[in-house]
Design a protein around this motif. Structure first.
Motif, PDB file in Angstrom:
ATOM      1  N   UNK A   1      31.341  75.746  37.506  1.00  0.00           N
ATOM      2  CA  UNK A   1      30.515  76.491  38.456  1.00  0.00           C
ATOM      3  C   UNK A   1      29.786  77.593  37.703  1.00  0.00           C
TER       4      UNK A   1
ATOM      5  N   UNK B   1      35.873  72.306  40.730  1.00  0.00           N
ATOM      6  CA  UNK B   1      35.434  73.562  40.131  1.00  0.00           C
ATOM      7  C   UNK B   1      35.896  73.691  38.697  1.00  0.00           C
TER       8      UNK B   1
ATOM      9  N   UNK C   1      25.810  75.629  43.121  1.00  0.00           N
ATOM     10  CA  UNK C   1      25.890  76.079  41.730  1.00  0.00           C
ATOM     11  C   UNK C   1      26.867  75.266  40.887  1.00  0.00           C
TER      12      UNK C   1
ATOM     13  N   UNK D   1      28.497  80.313  38.612  1.00  0.00           N
ATOM     14  CA  UNK D   1      28.932  81.658  38.975  1.00  0.00           C
ATOM     15  C   UNK D   1      30.236  82.031  38.297  1.00  0.00           C
ATOM     16  N   UNK D   2      31.157  81.076  38.263  1.00  0.00           N
ATOM     17  CA  UNK D   2      32.455  81.318  37.637  1.00  0.00           C
ATOM     18  C   UNK D   2      32.289  81.478  36.124  1.00  0.00           C
TER      19      UNK D   2
END
Lengths: 216, 481
Positions: free
Chosen positions: B115, B56, B181, B117-118
């Motif tokens: 990621x 991640x 993602x 989203x992150x």
């Protein structure tokens, strides 16, 4: 489960339309809270797999935030600045309703053209979320009171959240919590700014916020 | 480990800033924490750290470039703040200091995260944390600016979230346990992504992060926010936050290229780039407020970045070089503009004349910054704008090249009118502003930026060109050299 989801989704659209035609600010906040609750219940019913413990956690989080905490902040802001009604929106309430109905139609046409995501019990999810997103944007641009603009932003955010449900079993909970936290902070910051605006301008009409502009 | 520390050190500094009670000593936290951050970034240059947290968190040449610019710009700004905040005893600086530190943490999160989203979470956190910076002066005008900033910023960031969800839908149904993602997963499975959803995702991410970047027609918050924010906040917005948003767009672009939608994405970028430059040109002509002028100049340069990436591999290399030059040159301009504003107590041509007589060092640097940002030799932006132009001509895009040259010309003339009037001429006798003249730290910070811009114009070090080349290869999907 299927029918409950359909009902909740239809209710979400109905409430967005109601918001577009409503002039009472406290009324708007209550409707928003109700919409938040509907949106919060959906993770429990929407997936083919049925009930999952993770969904319950997210559901509780969303309902606490969108149906309890955020409406509280907004009601507090309204009490503080002592106004009750959105007096003269830039687009009249009747025209907003008609535009809202039109946007719902557009959302369904758009959703037809996109492939349906798998794993969902309701094919209403994509059109409903697109319609809610567009109606929220309409509220943000057509209202002059700062509080109503924030309500518009939250409707927009609810629409996006609905969209996220389509993939929520793919998304790790960390991301969902991050998204919820950011929304909360956004509303909190906006609440503080509304407070400052009302103190400086003796009003929260964003119509007064016009000293900065350029003419080409 | 170092990846996590890059995020946590500034966040810890922000928490410490909230805890410290003295307005006098609190700003000293910033240079300390930011030096540590810069040292860690330097360590990453020596050897890229191993991916952490199950893939991640990781750095690649592209995000390392963005992170380095952010770290350097913030470090120099923190030195400027040491003296600047002493000059503003009328305002408590607790929130200002904490937000500055927190922004670097959020920006580091955007850079090291793999990621989508992150990345979004970091971007939104940075956007919100910049609100108090814009509202530092707490005047009616700054309230109006911060309201518009919050509304437009939230709308844009919401659209980016929608784009992120579209991207996840494009990757459905997922195969295997990896998160769809993650950028590496998206790139590896690019050929199986659903094309309509991916196109939608790119459009929404471009519009959403484009709002944060200030690409036309979504730039309307920019002149207000940059105009009312203190100069140092202008640098953070124009040099650091916009570069993060640019990174977000580049990530989406990477996926599009890998999925064979490169031409579609390039067409959109070229269109938005030229539109931004044209919009900036219209508003720069006859602009009387020099801080708003800088905001439109930022719109122009964001347009150039989008345009460069849209022009293919050679253009992408030029755009990444320009991205560094622009960040540094904006540092010179906003900091010196802040100095001039404070000296005269106004920021329009009606109030400010003859800055050269009142604040000779700041005015000289402001003038140099103007010459640099409009793309004159021997400064860095000349090299990058010229390479971009060459990429357009070599690619046979003569229309684009002609439009670019003529818009750059118009903007040069428009900016020159305002800047020369501010710098030269007789100074007013009775100052409405501070009238204290130049002071050492407030000049040293823009001087460092100027030196860097001149340096990059005269000589591009080998390590930088190879890093730029590596990053450009990542963006256009070419195998590493």
């Amino acid at each position: 489960m299927d029918q409950i989801s359909q009902l909740l989704l239809a209710f979400v659209v109905f409430l967005s339309l109601y918001l577009l035609g409503s002039s009472s600010l406290t009324g708007c906040v209550r409707i928003l809270a109700l919409q938040g609750a509907c949106v919060g219940l959906l993770p429990l019913t929407i997936h083919e797999g049925g009930f999952q413990p993770r969904a319950l956690l997210i559901s509780v989080g969303v309902i606490v935030l969108k149906a309890l905490v955020i409406p509280r902040i907004l009601l507090h802001a309204i009490r503080e600045v002592k106004i009750r009604h959105e007096v003269e929106p830039l687009v009249s309430f009747v025209s907003s309703l008609l535009l809202g109905a039109l946007l719902i139609g557009v959302a369904f046409v758009l959703a037809e053209r996109l492939p349906v995501p798998g794993g969902l019990v309701s094919n209403l999810l994509v059109p409903v979320s697109l319609a809610t997103v567009m109606m929220g944007m309409l509220m943000m641009v057509s209202r002059v009171k700062a509080v109503t603009q924030v309500i518009g932003y939250l409707v927009f955010e609810n629409g996006i959240y609905l969209f996220g449900l389509a993939i929520s079993y793919e998304l790790p909970w960390l991301i969902e919590m991050g998204v919820l936290l950011d929304v909360f902070v956004a509303v909190f910051v906006m609440g503080i700014v509304i407070h400052h605006i009302s103190r400086e301008f003796d009003s929260i009409s964003t119509e007064r916020l016009t000293s900065l502009s350029d003419k080409p | 480990m170092i990846l996590l520390a890059l995020i946590l050190v500034p966040v810890a500094a922000a928490a410490a800033a909230l805890a410290v009670g003295s307005d006098r000593w609190r700003p000293a936290l910033l240079p300390a924490a930011f030096t540590l951050h810069a040292a860690m970034v330097l360590a990453c240059w020596r050897r890229l750290p191993e991916p952490a947290a199950a893939g991640w968190l990781a750095l690649d040449p592209l995000s390392l470039l963005v992170l380095t610019l952010a770290s350097v710009v913030m470090l120099v700004c923190s030195v400027y703040c040491l003296e600047y905040l002493q000059l503003r005893p009328d305002r408590h600086n607790r929130l200002f200091t904490a937000c500055l530190a927190f922004i670097l943490g959020a920006v580091s999160l955007v850079c090291v995260s793999r990621h989508m989203g992150l990345i979004w979470v970091g971007m939104e956190a940075a956007t919100l944390a910049a609100g108090p910076l814009v509202n530092f002066n707490r005047s009616k005008r700054s309230l109006e600016a911060v309201w518009k900033y919050l509304m437009m910023g939230s709308l844009g960031i919401g659209l980016a979230l929608l784009g992120t969800y579209f991207l996840a839908l494009a990757a459905l149904p997922s195969h295997g346990p990896e998160d769809p993602l993650l950028i590496d997963v998206l790139l590896a499975r690019a050929s199986t992504l659903s094309v309509p959803w991916l196109k939608g995702a790119f459009i929404f991410l471009l519009v959403g992060y484009g709002t944060k970047m200030g690409l036309a027609p979504l730039h309307s918050w920019k002149p207000d926010a940059y105009g009312e924010a203190p100069g140092v906040a202008g640098v953070v917005l124009a040099g650091v936050l916009t570069s993060c948003a640019f990174l977000g767009i580049l990530r989406a672009f990477q996926v599009c290229v890998a999925a064979g939608l490169g031409d579609f994405a390039r067409g959109l970028l070229v269109g938005m780039g030229l539109l931004s430059m044209a919009t900036a040109a219209v508003f720069i002509i006859g602009q009387r407020d020099f801080k708003r002028l800088l905001a439109y100049s930022s719109v122009e340069h964001m347009g150039l970045l989008a345009l460069g990436v849209g022009l293919g591999p050679a253009g992408t290399y030029a755009a990444l070089l320009h991205f560094i030059n622009n960040g540094l040159a904006k540092g010179v301009l906003f900091l010196t503009a802040g100095n001039i504003h404070r000296e005269f107590g106004g920021k329009t041509m009606d109030h400010v004349h003859g800055a050269l007589r009142r604040v000779p060092y700041s005015a000289t640097l402001f003038l140099l910054g103007f010459v640099a940002i409009t793309g004159s030799p021997p400064f860095g932006p000349f090299i990058s704008e010229f390479s971009m132009l060459r990429a357009a001509v070599n690619g046979g895009r003569f229309g684009v090249a002609a439009a670019m040259v003529s818009l750059l010309g118009v903007i040069f003339i428009g900016m020159a009118t305002t800047v020369l009037s501010v710098v030269y001429g007789p100074a007013k006798a009775d100052p409405a502003g501070s009238g204290r003249g130049d002071s050492p730290f407030l000049v040293a910070a823009p001087l460092v930026f100027t030196a860097a811009v001149v340096g990059l114009g005269l000589w591009l070090p080998g390590w930088l060109t190879s890093a730029l080349d590596g990053a450009a290869r990542l963006v256009v999907g070419a195998p590493p050299a």
